[in-house]
Design a protein around this motif. Structure first.
Motif, short mmCIF file in Angstrom:
data_model
loop_
_atom_site.label_atom_id
_atom_site.label_comp_id
_atom_site.label_asym_id
_atom_site.label_seq_id
_atom_site.Cartn_x
_atom_site.Cartn_y
_atom_site.Cartn_z
N LEU A 126 4.26 8.39 10.27
CA LEU A 126 3.69 7.30 9.48
C LEU A 126 3.24 6.21 10.45
N PRO A 127 2.41 5.28 10.02
CA PRO A 127 1.99 4.22 10.94
C PRO A 127 3.17 3.47 11.60
N PRO A 128 4.25 3.14 10.86
CA PRO A 128 5.33 2.40 11.53
C PRO A 128 6.30 3.27 12.33
N GLY A 129 6.23 4.60 12.17
CA GLY A 129 7.15 5.46 12.91
C GLY A 129 7.23 6.86 12.33
N SER A 130 8.21 7.62 12.83
CA SER A 130 8.39 9.01 12.41
C SER A 130 9.77 9.20 11.82
N VAL A 131 9.87 10.12 10.85
CA VAL A 131 11.12 10.33 10.14
C VAL A 131 11.37 11.82 9.94
N VAL A 132 12.63 12.22 10.04
CA VAL A 132 13.10 13.55 9.67
C VAL A 132 14.28 13.33 8.73
N TRP A 164 15.16 8.00 12.05
CA TRP A 164 13.95 7.18 12.14
C TRP A 164 13.66 6.80 13.58
N GLN A 165 12.44 7.08 14.02
CA GLN A 165 11.97 6.64 15.34
C GLN A 165 10.80 5.72 15.12
N PRO A 208 0.82 -1.22 0.00
CA PRO A 208 0.00 0.00 0.00
C PRO A 208 0.86 1.27 0.00
N ALA A 209 2.09 1.19 0.51
CA ALA A 209 2.98 2.34 0.54
C ALA A 209 3.80 2.47 -0.74
N GLY A 210 3.61 1.55 -1.68
CA GLY A 210 4.37 1.55 -2.92
C GLY A 210 5.29 0.36 -2.99
N PRO A 211 6.11 0.26 -4.03
CA PRO A 211 6.99 -0.89 -4.16
C PRO A 211 8.08 -0.88 -3.07
N MET A 212 8.35 -2.07 -2.56
CA MET A 212 9.34 -2.23 -1.49
C MET A 212 10.33 -3.34 -1.87
N PHE A 213 11.56 -3.17 -1.41
CA PHE A 213 12.56 -4.23 -1.55
C PHE A 213 12.32 -5.26 -0.46
N GLY A 214 12.37 -6.54 -0.83
CA GLY A 214 12.17 -7.62 0.12
C GLY A 214 10.77 -8.19 -0.02
#
Length: 116
Positions: A92-98, A111-112, A34-40
């Motif tokens: 974001l649902p899995p955490g926060s980023v700056v 990343w937190q 849902p967030a787009g293409p991901m590696f793995g």
């Protein structure tokens, strides 16, 4: 703070070409999410793609994510040490980023992870 990267994001002006490149050159599995293409795959997603709009002046690049216990405190300390905020905090649902550029110009994501 950790010395390990926990995620990698490739920012690209051509999502389809980048996706094909990494899949064919390195055999990396790419999973649609849902967030787009991901590696793995499954629980082992370790990177993703961020498409750059044609009017985005930022360069195509890889951005590593480093875990921090407090993203706001880490961003504040980074600025005090000469970094520049490229993208302010995003929750974001899995955490926060700056996203920052360190004093030498390299880009890094702080990343937190979200509390469980």
């Amino acid at each position: 703070m950790s010395h390990l990267f926990v995620f990698h994001d490739v920012r690209t002006t051509d999502l389809d070409a980048s996706r094909r490149f990494y899949s064919e050159l390195l055999g990396w599995q790419i999973t649609d999410s849902p967030a787009g293409p991901m590696f793995g795959a499954g629980d082992d997603l370790w990177g993703g793609f961020t498409p750059l709009a044609a009017d985005d002046s930022r360069r195509a690049q890889w951005i590593p994510y480093v875990p921090v216990p407090d993203v706001d405190a880490a961003a504040q300390q980074a600025v005090a040490l000469g970094a520049r905020i490229v993208r302010p905090r995003i929750d974001l649902p899995p955490g926060s980023v700056v996203v920052i550029d360190e004093p030498g110009g390299a880009t890094l994501a702080l990343w937190q992870a979200a509390s469980k």
